[in-house]
Scaffold this motif. Structure first.
Motif, PDB file in Angstrom:
ATOM      1  N   TYR A 325       0.757  -1.198  -0.065  1.00  0.00           N
ATOM      2  CA  TYR A 325       0.149   0.050   0.019  1.00  0.00           C
ATOM      3  C   TYR A 325       0.938   1.093   0.102  1.00  0.00           C
ATOM      4  O   TYR A 325       2.129   1.313   0.786  1.00  0.00           O
ATOM      5  CB  TYR A 325      -1.075   0.013   1.275  1.00  0.00           C
ATOM      6  CG  TYR A 325      -1.823  -1.276   1.416  1.00  0.00           C
ATOM      7  CD1 TYR A 325      -2.642  -1.470   0.200  1.00  0.00           C
ATOM      8  CD2 TYR A 325      -1.952  -1.929   2.457  1.00  0.00           C
ATOM      9  CE1 TYR A 325      -3.608  -2.623   0.432  1.00  0.00           C
ATOM     10  CE2 TYR A 325      -2.705  -3.189   2.529  1.00  0.00           C
ATOM     11  CZ  TYR A 325      -3.482  -3.556   1.459  1.00  0.00           C
ATOM     12  OH  TYR A 325      -4.442  -4.252   1.544  1.00  0.00           O
ATOM     13  N   ARG A 330      -4.334   4.909  -5.165  1.00  0.00           N
ATOM     14  CA  ARG A 330      -5.424   5.629  -5.678  1.00  0.00           C
ATOM     15  C   ARG A 330      -5.717   6.704  -6.726  1.00  0.00           C
ATOM     16  O   ARG A 330      -6.618   6.944  -6.778  1.00  0.00           O
ATOM     17  CB  ARG A 330      -6.450   5.759  -4.281  1.00  0.00           C
ATOM     18  CG  ARG A 330      -6.501   4.533  -3.415  1.00  0.00           C
ATOM     19  CD  ARG A 330      -7.042   3.210  -4.152  1.00  0.00           C
ATOM     20  NE  ARG A 330      -8.397   3.538  -4.750  1.00  0.00           N
ATOM     21  CZ  ARG A 330      -8.966   2.647  -5.414  1.00  0.00           C
ATOM     22  NH1 ARG A 330      -8.590   1.280  -5.609  1.00  0.00           N
ATOM     23  NH2 ARG A 330     -10.139   2.566  -5.969  1.00  0.00           N
ATOM     24  N   GLU A 374      -6.947  -0.854   1.677  1.00  0.00           N
ATOM     25  CA  GLU A 374      -6.418   0.087   0.630  1.00  0.00           C
ATOM     26  C   GLU A 374      -6.700   1.557   1.100  1.00  0.00           C
ATOM     27  O   GLU A 374      -6.122   2.439   0.661  1.00  0.00           O
ATOM     28  CB  GLU A 374      -7.138  -0.117  -0.718  1.00  0.00           C
ATOM     29  CG  GLU A 374      -6.681  -1.432  -1.540  1.00  0.00           C
ATOM     30  CD  GLU A 374      -6.925  -1.432  -3.035  1.00  0.00           C
ATOM     31  OE1 GLU A 374      -7.701  -0.444  -3.112  1.00  0.00           O
ATOM     32  OE2 GLU A 374      -6.619  -2.185  -3.717  1.00  0.00           O
ATOM     33  N   TYR A 377      -4.121   4.309   2.124  1.00  0.00           N
ATOM     34  CA  TYR A 377      -3.331   5.420   1.268  1.00  0.00           C
ATOM     35  C   TYR A 377      -3.552   6.748   1.925  1.00  0.00           C
ATOM     36  O   TYR A 377      -2.614   7.398   1.774  1.00  0.00           O
ATOM     37  CB  TYR A 377      -3.972   5.232  -0.161  1.00  0.00           C
ATOM     38  CG  TYR A 377      -5.234   6.068  -0.421  1.00  0.00           C
ATOM     39  CD1 TYR A 377      -5.080   7.429  -0.757  1.00  0.00           C
ATOM     40  CD2 TYR A 377      -6.476   5.355  -0.163  1.00  0.00           C
ATOM     41  CE1 TYR A 377      -6.446   8.039  -0.814  1.00  0.00           C
ATOM     42  CE2 TYR A 377      -7.404   6.135  -0.179  1.00  0.00           C
ATOM     43  CZ  TYR A 377      -7.749   7.440  -0.600  1.00  0.00           C
ATOM     44  OH  TYR A 377      -8.872   8.124  -0.836  1.00  0.00           O
TER      45      TYR A 377
END
Length: 584
Positions: A325, A330, A374, A377
């Motif tokens: 990560y 993203r 996730e 981030y």
């Protein structure tokens, strides 16, 4: 003739007694002789030549509940001298499971423990069990490099007993509680070594729902405690509210760590069983509360409870790198054009100045799944200045001048932009860690926790958080840091060995192991203590469905033996699998 004789070692026997030179002999999977010079012949002789000889480590906080289906090595624990693991922690597990309910348990484990759902879906032998007894029989038919003990998890129990009402945390009726208690008792009778639950709001399934049992009323847990009392076996493991996430978010009603502690005390008294629970420093709302919890534990144990706070050997570190990560994962351009590339190629493309400018300037797109890991981030974006680069061997006492922020300031650059370039070094294989800015202060706290007579060591989370946390190497860290590398106030080698062998074995009633004594199980480590090393994480694409996991290379284990069989020889797997299921 003995099967194995370990010659000329320094015996650290796990009892806490002073280390002493001597030999050790093994026959038929048990320790046959300890100490002095053993002259009897052996089928295999291991030359320790002054290396320390210890019992195998017992790791009581792991999450191999899915991995036991596809990995006989049980790595990284087997690489770190661990010969017995306990899984099924934090209220998440895979049994019992009603037919058709498998996906819900996968999404729960993926959200809470960050194990890829695709790996759990494809790698596990679904359909081989429904009850927890069936699950244990499935494990019992398999072979591993170490022994495996399994706890039954509240999340799975609640979903199985209550259906959708249990999954979404509706209140349990008296009949529900009776059904859950019966399921837990039957599991422990079949061999489960404990029952676990999580009450922390930070533990959520993939779609954002809190773990089943997060808001369980006291009567629900105490009803289960009564069933454990009747069985007379098993440990209760709990993650109290406030450990991860806000303290006052328990079902919309305010709670306190003191109230959580009192619930665990009452559970121990009602069940007559040991309770172990996560204890970490909570700097956001009360940095000294942990001392109060230790004092409350001592008082409770003095009044008849059996409470064992479970503490870390190093600050939990969130890792960032291209293989895991990171702050740029993203960005739309990254998702559409970069995420699927091999790491080296990805790093090369990201090194282009135009691509760098584009990624630094694009807005982020949130994941569809609110419980996905996730979402970290955003944390990495904000915390870039206080992250520490990971080098080999790992330095557990880095100076504040080593942070990404300090290095960026010295170069006249912004921390996030500096972190971007750092991650591209060495073909995109570099990692940085977010743990705490005041590492030295946090280590002082951990030292005080470790020396408390009521605590046990754990929280490695081995098998979980496979691309975010790399604490499966914690048993090795305990030796390298606390007994050798710490600049001040080191801890005695004998104390640390006892803490992660006999101490943990006793908690779970594993009274056939944990010390180097005649007649005890021959779970043994031979360790080059002076050269034992834990290095920076390395990414491995070896999970089912091509998933990635991070592991720290460890060197210095001359030999690890499980049940008298050498499973690791000079940090290399031997292909032997003497490990089996450990039943309560």
């Amino acid at each position: 003739m003995h099967d194995v004789v370990i010659k000329n070692g320094t015996l650290v026997d796990g009892t806490g007694a002073p280390a002493a030179p001597g030999d050790l002999a093994i026959s038929d999977g048990v320790i046959a002789e300890v100490g002095g010079s053993i002259t009897a012949s052996a089928r295999r002789t291991i030359a320790a030549d002054g290396a320390i000889v210890t019992p195998g480590w017992v790791d009581v906080h792991t999450h191999y509940d899915g991995q036991i289906s596809w990995d006989q090595q049980i790595a990284p624990s087997s690489h770190n001298g661990v010969t017995t693991v306990v899984m099924g922690n934090c209220g998440v597990g895979f049994a019992p499971v009603a037919p058709g309910a498998e996906q819900a348990l996968i999404e729960l484990m993926e959200g809470v423990e960050d194990i890829p759902g695709a790996a759990l879906h494809e790698g596990m032998d679904w359909g081989q069990w429904e009850s927890f007894a069936d699950y244990l029989d499935y494990i019992d038919a398999r072979e591993y490099a170490l022994d495996v003990g399994a706890q039954i998890a509240h999340g799975a129990v609640r979903f199985y007993a209550m259906g959708e009402r249990g999954r979404v945390n509706e209140d349990a009726t008296a009949d529900d509680v009776e059904a859950m208690g019966r399921i837990v008792a039957e599991a422990i009778e079949a061999g489960a070594v404990g029952f676990s639950t999580s009450r922390t709001i930070g533990h959520r399934a993939l779609w954002g729902e809190p773990v089943p049992g997060t808001f369980a009323a006291d009567d629900e847990l105490l009803g289960i405690a009564e069933h454990m009392r009747r069985v007379g076996k098993g440990v209760f493991e709990m993650i109290p509210a406030g450990t991860v996430g806000k303290l006052d978010a328990l079902g919309g009603e305010k709670t306190t760590q003191e109230l959580e502690h009192d619930l665990m005390r009452r559970f121990s008294i009602a069940s007559g069983r040991p309770v172990t629970f996560t204890l970490v420093q909570s700097p956001d709302y009360d940095p000294d509360l942990w001392r109060d919890i230790l004092k409350m534990t001592a008082d409770a144990n003095g009044a008849g409870a059996q409470m064992f706070p479970q503490v870390c050997s190093r600050p939990i570190g969130f890792l960032t790198g291209l293989s895991g990560y990171h702050a740029f994962m993203r960005k739309p351009t990254y998702i559409d054009h970069l995420a699927g590339l091999p790491i080296a190629e990805r790093a090369a493309v990201m090194s282009d100045p135009e691509m760098k400018a584009k990624l630094l300037g694009e807005p982020d797109v949130r994941p569809d799944e609110p419980g996905s890991m996730e979402n970290v981030y955003g944390l990495f974006t904000r915390a870039a200045p206080v992250m520490y680069p990971m080098d080999s061997p790992v330095d557990l006492e880095p100076a504040i001048t080593d942070t990404i922020g300090a290095r960026a300031a010295a170069a006249g650059r912004e921390p996030l932009e500096f972190l971007y370039d750092f991650m591209l070094e060495d073909g995109g294989t570099r990692f940085a860690s977010l743990s705490t800015v005041d590492v030295a202060d946090r280590m002082n706290v951990l030292r005080e926790m470790l020396v408390d007579p009521n605590t046990v060591t754990g929280l490695s989370d081995a098998g979980a958080h496979v691309t975010l946390i790399c604490d499966g190497s914690a048993p090795t860290t305990q030796l390298t840091y606390w007994t050798r590398d710490r600049a001040a106030e080191q801890l005695p080698l004998e104390f640390i060995v006892n803490k992660q062998t006999a101490r943990n074995a006793a908690l779970y009633g594993f009274d056939d192991r944990g010390t180097l004594e005649v007649g005890r199980r021959a779970d043994v480590n031979v360790i080059d203590h002076a050269n034992l090393s834990v290095d920076a994480p390395v990414a491995h694409q070896d999970l089912p469905a091509g998933g990635t996991r991070l592991m720290q290379p460890v060197t210095g284990y001359i030999a690890t033996l499980c049940n008298g069989v050498v499973t690791r020889d000079n940090d290399t797997d031997t292909g032997e699998f003497p490990g089996r299921l450990v039943r309560s």
